[in-house]
Design an enzyme around this catalytic site. Structure first.
Site, PDB file in Angstrom:
ATOM      1  N   ASP A 137     -38.413  36.240 -29.403  1.00  0.00           N
ATOM      2  CA  ASP A 137     -38.985  36.565 -30.987  1.00  0.00           C
ATOM      3  C   ASP A 137     -37.916  36.958 -31.658  1.00  0.00           C
ATOM      4  O   ASP A 137     -37.167  37.826 -31.688  1.00  0.00           O
ATOM      5  CB  ASP A 137     -40.091  37.770 -30.693  1.00  0.00           C
ATOM      6  CG  ASP A 137     -41.033  37.569 -32.035  1.00  0.00           C
ATOM      7  OD1 ASP A 137     -41.001  36.592 -32.797  1.00  0.00           O
ATOM      8  OD2 ASP A 137     -41.465  38.695 -32.297  1.00  0.00           O
ATOM      9  N   HIS A 138     -37.993  36.192 -32.849  1.00  0.00           N
ATOM     10  CA  HIS A 138     -37.070  36.535 -34.127  1.00  0.00           C
ATOM     11  C   HIS A 138     -35.434  36.413 -33.578  1.00  0.00           C
ATOM     12  O   HIS A 138     -34.645  37.193 -33.972  1.00  0.00           O
ATOM     13  CB  HIS A 138     -37.300  37.761 -34.576  1.00  0.00           C
ATOM     14  CG  HIS A 138     -38.438  37.794 -35.619  1.00  0.00           C
ATOM     15  ND1 HIS A 138     -39.674  37.920 -34.985  1.00  0.00           N
ATOM     16  CD2 HIS A 138     -38.701  37.528 -36.743  1.00  0.00           C
ATOM     17  CE1 HIS A 138     -40.361  37.948 -35.872  1.00  0.00           C
ATOM     18  NE2 HIS A 138     -39.936  37.702 -36.986  1.00  0.00           N
ATOM     19  N   HIS A 172     -33.769  27.486 -34.041  1.00  0.00           N
ATOM     20  CA  HIS A 172     -32.893  26.727 -32.924  1.00  0.00           C
ATOM     21  C   HIS A 172     -32.210  25.567 -33.728  1.00  0.00           C
ATOM     22  O   HIS A 172     -32.504  25.194 -34.900  1.00  0.00           O
ATOM     23  CB  HIS A 172     -33.683  26.149 -31.783  1.00  0.00           C
ATOM     24  CG  HIS A 172     -34.854  25.380 -32.116  1.00  0.00           C
ATOM     25  ND1 HIS A 172     -35.318  24.279 -31.142  1.00  0.00           N
ATOM     26  CD2 HIS A 172     -35.370  24.760 -33.183  1.00  0.00           C
ATOM     27  CE1 HIS A 172     -36.207  23.556 -31.776  1.00  0.00           C
ATOM     28  NE2 HIS A 172     -36.310  23.748 -33.163  1.00  0.00           N
ATOM     29  N   CYS A 214     -33.505  18.156 -37.395  1.00  0.00           N
ATOM     30  CA  CYS A 214     -33.577  19.266 -36.510  1.00  0.00           C
ATOM     31  C   CYS A 214     -32.154  19.456 -35.800  1.00  0.00           C
ATOM     32  O   CYS A 214     -31.988  20.434 -35.060  1.00  0.00           O
ATOM     33  CB  CYS A 214     -34.388  18.840 -35.096  1.00  0.00           C
ATOM     34  SG  CYS A 214     -36.069  18.766 -35.668  1.00  0.00           S
ATOM     35  N   HIS A 257     -39.416  27.954 -36.289  1.00  0.00           N
ATOM     36  CA  HIS A 257     -40.702  27.559 -35.850  1.00  0.00           C
ATOM     37  C   HIS A 257     -41.434  28.665 -35.569  1.00  0.00           C
ATOM     38  O   HIS A 257     -41.137  29.877 -35.155  1.00  0.00           O
ATOM     39  CB  HIS A 257     -40.972  26.724 -34.885  1.00  0.00           C
ATOM     40  CG  HIS A 257     -40.083  25.420 -34.552  1.00  0.00           C
ATOM     41  ND1 HIS A 257     -40.823  24.384 -35.616  1.00  0.00           N
ATOM     42  CD2 HIS A 257     -39.132  24.728 -34.354  1.00  0.00           C
ATOM     43  CE1 HIS A 257     -40.096  23.187 -35.556  1.00  0.00           C
ATOM     44  NE2 HIS A 257     -38.979  23.487 -34.782  1.00  0.00           N
ATOM     45  N   HIS A 300     -33.024  25.871 -37.768  1.00  0.00           N
ATOM     46  CA  HIS A 300     -34.510  25.681 -38.444  1.00  0.00           C
ATOM     47  C   HIS A 300     -35.315  26.578 -37.422  1.00  0.00           C
ATOM     48  O   HIS A 300     -34.981  26.809 -36.515  1.00  0.00           O
ATOM     49  CB  HIS A 300     -34.830  24.439 -38.770  1.00  0.00           C
ATOM     50  CG  HIS A 300     -34.883  23.858 -37.389  1.00  0.00           C
ATOM     51  ND1 HIS A 300     -34.115  23.036 -36.568  1.00  0.00           N
ATOM     52  CD2 HIS A 300     -36.255  23.455 -36.882  1.00  0.00           C
ATOM     53  CE1 HIS A 300     -34.764  22.567 -35.711  1.00  0.00           C
ATOM     54  NE2 HIS A 300     -35.968  22.561 -35.852  1.00  0.00           N
ATOM     55  N   GLU A 342     -44.968  23.885 -31.042  1.00  0.00           N
ATOM     56  CA  GLU A 342     -43.861  24.111 -31.833  1.00  0.00           C
ATOM     57  C   GLU A 342     -44.373  24.028 -33.313  1.00  0.00           C
ATOM     58  O   GLU A 342     -43.947  24.757 -34.034  1.00  0.00           O
ATOM     59  CB  GLU A 342     -42.802  22.876 -31.838  1.00  0.00           C
ATOM     60  CG  GLU A 342     -41.758  22.947 -32.572  1.00  0.00           C
ATOM     61  CD  GLU A 342     -40.653  21.931 -32.219  1.00  0.00           C
ATOM     62  OE1 GLU A 342     -39.505  22.296 -31.494  1.00  0.00           O
ATOM     63  OE2 GLU A 342     -40.715  20.903 -32.739  1.00  0.00           O
TER      64      GLU A 342
END
Length: 143
Positions: free
Chosen positions: A79-80, A14, A33, A41, A39, A129
């Site tokens: 996811d991903h 994100h 960020c 998580h 980037h 996170e």
């Protein structure tokens, strides 16, 4: 009252960026960020259901069913993925942990409440996170 929690994890990227503000404001506010190249998580989500167990099964909610709901409503779409660009229910949302946890609660609420026993309901969603940065949304808890 019994509280039952299911934990899951997913990976996503994100960028924290408010399109209504200047590039400088975004850089000053969000720092690293706000990286325009994104980037990521390794998120951990905890979904808690509260209520009284079904006397026939002993379940507040069948954890297999809860696992399936979390998979369908959160993991599959997120996811991903790039949370800013690829997740329809997050369109227009700045993907901070605070905003994500509320959006995840709203995504889960109807299905979890339908699957839970009797008056048992979705109680909270907690999102890690990082190991040290955690947000929780629990709208029914008094402040």
């Amino acid at each position: 009252m019994i509280y039952v929690t299911r934990k899951a994890h997913f990976n996503a990227s994100h960028r924290l960026h408010n399109p209504d503000k200047s590039e400088q404001w975004n850089h000053d506010t969000f720092g690293k960020c706000n990286n325009p190249n994104w980037h990521g998580h390794n998120y951990v989500i905890e979904v808690t259901v509260a209520g009284e167990p079904n006397p026939e099964t002993g379940y507040v909610i069948d954890l297999g069913r809860l696992k399936s709901i979390i998979n369908d409503r959160i993991l599959e779409p997120c996811d991903h993925k790039n949370l800013n660009l690829e997740v329809q229910f997050l369109e227009g949302v700045i993907p901070t942990s605070e905003n994500l946890v509320k959006a995840f609660f709203e995504q889960l609420e109807d299905d979890v409440n339908d699957a839970a026993h009797g008056s048992s309901t979705l109680y909270s969603v907690k999102l890690y996170e990082t190991e040290r940065n955690i947000a929780e949304y629990c709208p029914k808890r008094a402040v």
